[in-house]
Design an enzyme around this catalytic site. Structure first.
Site, PDB file in Angstrom:
ATOM      1  N   TYR A   1       0.858  -1.187   0.000  1.00 48.24           N
ATOM      2  CA  TYR A   1       0.000   0.000   0.000  1.00 48.24           C
ATOM      3  C   TYR A   1       0.889   1.231   0.000  1.00 48.24           C
ATOM      4  O   TYR A   1       1.424   1.631   1.031  1.00 48.24           O
ATOM      5  CB  TYR A   1      -0.933  -0.012   1.206  1.00 48.24           C
ATOM      6  CG  TYR A   1      -1.812   1.217   1.315  1.00 48.24           C
ATOM      7  CD1 TYR A   1      -2.490   1.704   0.204  1.00 48.24           C
ATOM      8  CD2 TYR A   1      -1.956   1.881   2.525  1.00 48.24           C
ATOM      9  CE1 TYR A   1      -3.298   2.825   0.297  1.00 48.24           C
ATOM     10  CE2 TYR A   1      -2.769   3.006   2.634  1.00 48.24           C
ATOM     11  CZ  TYR A   1      -3.436   3.475   1.520  1.00 48.24           C
ATOM     12  OH  TYR A   1      -4.233   4.591   1.609  1.00 48.24           O
TER      13      TYR A   1
ATOM     14  N   ASP B   1      -2.556  -1.510  -3.879  1.00 44.17           N
ATOM     15  CA  ASP B   1      -2.846  -0.133  -4.244  1.00 44.17           C
ATOM     16  C   ASP B   1      -1.519   0.616  -4.252  1.00 44.17           C
ATOM     17  O   ASP B   1      -1.017   1.016  -3.210  1.00 44.17           O
ATOM     18  CB  ASP B   1      -3.824   0.460  -3.225  1.00 44.17           C
ATOM     19  CG  ASP B   1      -4.132   1.919  -3.486  1.00 44.17           C
ATOM     20  OD1 ASP B   1      -3.640   2.467  -4.495  1.00 44.17           O
ATOM     21  OD2 ASP B   1      -4.855   2.523  -2.670  1.00 44.17           O
TER      22      ASP B   1
ATOM     23  N   HIS C   1     -12.355   1.012  -4.427  1.00 46.12           N
ATOM     24  CA  HIS C   1     -11.512   0.259  -5.351  1.00 46.12           C
ATOM     25  C   HIS C   1     -12.250  -0.998  -5.796  1.00 46.12           C
ATOM     26  O   HIS C   1     -13.115  -1.514  -5.079  1.00 46.12           O
ATOM     27  CB  HIS C   1     -10.206  -0.179  -4.675  1.00 46.12           C
ATOM     28  CG  HIS C   1      -9.287   0.933  -4.328  1.00 46.12           C
ATOM     29  ND1 HIS C   1      -8.124   1.198  -5.005  1.00 46.12           N
ATOM     30  CD2 HIS C   1      -9.353   1.859  -3.328  1.00 46.12           C
ATOM     31  CE1 HIS C   1      -7.505   2.220  -4.470  1.00 46.12           C
ATOM     32  NE2 HIS C   1      -8.234   2.647  -3.448  1.00 46.12           N
TER      33      HIS C   1
END
Length: 278
Positions: free
Chosen positions: A115, A155, A269
């Site tokens: 992340y 992500d 997302h």
């Protein structure tokens, strides 16, 4: 009969408890996923394991600040070993990088849930983002040396190419599409138009989502909750599976599980799901 492909998914859940309230459990129960990388868990390990259930082996690296970030990997098989050490010790990467090795047949598959910071141009937040990307650039070659079947997913908060953002012209000076950020991905997978781009160039990793889609806009993986971004497909492709070339060559299916409608979303997302025939 040939063995079933290894189905690997990544999803920024934007708070796993909220995601399950909105329907993540129903999505998960019907997808037959073998390994699941999560970002922005924002919950305790006990909460996460209770939501996923007993069928999953769960690794979780929570953020230092409670209720922030947090990455996890859940698998139908027990991890062989896992690691959270990443980068230098003088900046906080807790809840942002988790590695695990899994035995798949007679092979070792290394999986990373990552992340990357959101960042904010010309602020200390962006400095931290660049430091994380620096550490990631140093780590990728070591991952490939460790296992020829490795995938970094999550992500990553950068759109590499103009194809990755609907409104790219309006974001040239904003975090997520800064030239300096995109240059990291040039080094990870090669630069657009250069020999070997996304086929072993750069550090040798392959952007699986772009490889599957080809030179088309999207498919996007993030849309703002605000306005009509989702309905108009005004999104960003910032969720990735970056695989070593050897692993990329085993891909047999790639899908973005975009919700059918705004009110069916369980996160801002969408999951990226890849089948690897290992």
């Amino acid at each position: 009969m040939p063995s079933k492909p290894l189905r690997v998914a990544t999803a920024n859940v934007n708070g796993v408890r909220a995601a399950f309230r909105r329907g993540m459990g129903e999505w998960l129960s019907g997808r037959e996923i073998d390994i699941l990388a999560l970002q922005e868990v924002r919950a305790s390990t006990d909460d996460l394991t209770a939501l996923l259930g007993d069928d999953w082996d769960v690794l979780h690296d929570p953020a230092t600040a409670k209720g922030r970030a947090g990455v996890a990997i859940a698998s139908r098989r027990k991890a062989h070993i896992h690691r959270v050490e990443f980068g230098t010790t003088d900046f906080d990467t807790a809840g942002r990088w988790l590695e695990a090795d899994y035995e798949v047949g007679d092979r070792i598959v290394t999986v990373v849930s990552a992340y990357v910071h959101t960042g904010e141009a010309d602020t200390p937040k962006q400095v931290e983002k660049f430091r994380f990307l620096d550490a990631m650039e140093q780590r990728l070659p070591r991952l490939a040396e460790h296992s020829e079947l490795a995938v970094v997913m999550g992500d990553l908060n950068v759109g590499h190419r103009t194809l990755d953002i609907k409104n790219w012209k309006g974001n040239l000076k904003k975090a997520g599409f800064l030239p300096e950020e995109r240059a990291y991905f040039d080094r990870f997978v090669g630069a657009e138009g250069e020999p070997g781009y996304n086929d072993g160039a750069g550090l040798g990793f392959v952007d699986i989502g772009r490889k599957a889609a080809g030179d088309v806009a999207g498919p996007y993986t993030w849309w703002s909750w605000r306005g009509k971004a989702f309905d108009n497909d005004a999104g960003w492709r910032i969720d990735y599976q970056l695989a070593t070339k050897a692993l990329a060559e085993t891909v047999v299916d790639v899908r973005v599980d975009r919700a059918a409608a705004y009110d069916e979303r369980w996160s801002d997302h969408a999951p990226l799901v890849v089948d690897y025939a290992i």
